[in-house]
Design a protein around this motif. Structure first.
Motif, PDB file in Angstrom:
ATOM      1  N   LEU A  32       0.820  -1.206   0.000  1.00 25.95           N
ATOM      2  CA  LEU A  32       0.000   0.000   0.000  1.00 25.95           C
ATOM      3  C   LEU A  32       0.851   1.252   0.000  1.00 25.95           C
ATOM      4  O   LEU A  32       2.002   1.254   0.444  1.00 25.95           O
ATOM      5  N   SER A  33       0.265   2.331  -0.476  1.00 25.96           N
ATOM      6  CA  SER A  33       0.862   3.651  -0.394  1.00 25.96           C
ATOM      7  C   SER A  33      -0.237   4.622   0.009  1.00 25.96           C
ATOM      8  O   SER A  33      -1.423   4.280  -0.001  1.00 25.96           O
ATOM      9  N   MET A  34       0.157   5.829   0.387  1.00 26.56           N
ATOM     10  CA  MET A  34      -0.839   6.844   0.696  1.00 26.56           C
ATOM     11  C   MET A  34      -0.353   8.192   0.200  1.00 26.56           C
ATOM     12  O   MET A  34       0.820   8.545   0.382  1.00 26.56           O
ATOM     13  N   VAL A  52      -5.423   5.913  -0.490  1.00 27.82           N
ATOM     14  CA  VAL A  52      -4.597   4.711  -0.348  1.00 27.82           C
ATOM     15  C   VAL A  52      -4.415   4.082  -1.729  1.00 27.82           C
ATOM     16  O   VAL A  52      -5.398   3.768  -2.409  1.00 27.82           O
ATOM     17  N   HIS A  54      -3.333   1.033  -4.208  1.00 31.90           N
ATOM     18  CA  HIS A  54      -3.443  -0.434  -4.120  1.00 31.90           C
ATOM     19  C   HIS A  54      -3.337  -1.008  -5.524  1.00 31.90           C
ATOM     20  O   HIS A  54      -3.906  -0.441  -6.459  1.00 31.90           O
ATOM     21  N   ASP A  92      -0.094  -7.986  -8.301  1.00 36.34           N
ATOM     22  CA  ASP A  92       1.185  -7.331  -8.051  1.00 36.34           C
ATOM     23  C   ASP A  92       2.317  -7.852  -8.934  1.00 36.34           C
ATOM     24  O   ASP A  92       3.482  -7.537  -8.705  1.00 36.34           O
ATOM     25  N   ASN A 130      -9.768   4.524  -1.119  1.00 36.32           N
ATOM     26  CA  ASN A 130      -8.859   3.442  -1.468  1.00 36.32           C
ATOM     27  C   ASN A 130      -9.025   3.092  -2.936  1.00 36.32           C
ATOM     28  O   ASN A 130     -10.153   2.954  -3.421  1.00 36.32           O
ATOM     29  N   GLU A 132      -8.289   0.327  -4.339  1.00 33.62           N
ATOM     30  CA  GLU A 132      -8.407  -1.116  -4.567  1.00 33.62           C
ATOM     31  C   GLU A 132      -9.660  -1.456  -5.368  1.00 33.62           C
ATOM     32  O   GLU A 132     -10.769  -1.063  -5.023  1.00 33.62           O
TER      33      GLU A 132
END
Length: 218
Positions: A32-34, A52, A54, A92, A130, A132
């Protein structure tokens, strides 16, 4: 009592991008990143939003010949529960096709392969903050298969158990509030909403616009 609201005839998410005036990286993790972004609304207002990042994921509602669902029990630390889930994993691997990723995850987590694949649903799990997105597949025609070469069981997966339950039992557990994983919830309810009829489902290689739009913006 009737309500005075317009009737929408087009039920489709629309790709829209409000201008991002600034973007600041707050955190970069393994998955994850933000970022903190300033977004300008159509009326000119500036909004501060923490987003976030994803890579996206796939999940597999795998049914055996008797329409039992292949299930996993896996510990999920953020919610402090061992959840009943369906096979799933991150997108990923750079350039990996989502269907191929789903086949790989099914083999890695259960030692199974499937000959018949369809798309059950595409979901954005928490779109308010997010990125995702998850594609949920239906997989049938199950057979035992070797786990992919080089796959190593580690972390939570080393303590995961695999089993099965009837589709009806899974549906009823979701409706009773006994199972909260979003992929299994949406997947099983989509299967029953389709009347358990694969002709109402999309092909496994169907376009995935939201995922395609987000590639490179994890």
């Amino acid at each position: 009592m009737s309500i005075d609201l317009p009737v929408w005839t087009e039920l489709r998410d629309r790709a829209v991008a409000w201008p991002v005036e600034s973007s600041e990286s707050i955190f970069e993790g393994n998955v994850l990143s933000m970022t903190r972004e300033q977004v300008r609304t159509p009326s000119g207002e500036l909004l501060d939003r923490e987003v976030v990042g994803h890579p996206g994921a796939v999940a597999v509602l795998a049914l055996d010949a008797d329409e039992n669902v292949v299930l996993l029990r896996q510990y999920r630390h953020p919610v402090g529960h061992e959840l009943v889930e369906i096979p799933a994993g991150l997108l990923d691997v750079t350039g990996e096709d989502p269907e191929h990723a789903a086949r790989r995850e099914l083999a890695e987590e259960t030692g199974l392969a499937a000959s018949d694949w369809h798309v059950l649903a595409d979901i954005a799990t928490s779109p308010g903050g997010n990125r995702e997105v998850v594609r949920i597949y239906l997989a049938r025609g199950l057979a035992h298969a070797d786990r992919p070469e080089g796959f190593v069981v580690e972390g939570e997966e080393a303590h995961m158990s695999v089993g099965r339950a009837s589709a009806e039992a899974v549906r009823d557990a979701v409706l009773a509030g006994d199972m909260a994983n979003p992929a299994v919830s949406v997947g099983i309810l989509a299967w029953f909403s389709a009347g358990r009829d694969v002709t109402r489902l999309r092909p496994a290689d169907s376009p995935w616009p939201m995922r395609e739009r987000r590639v490179g913006r994890a």
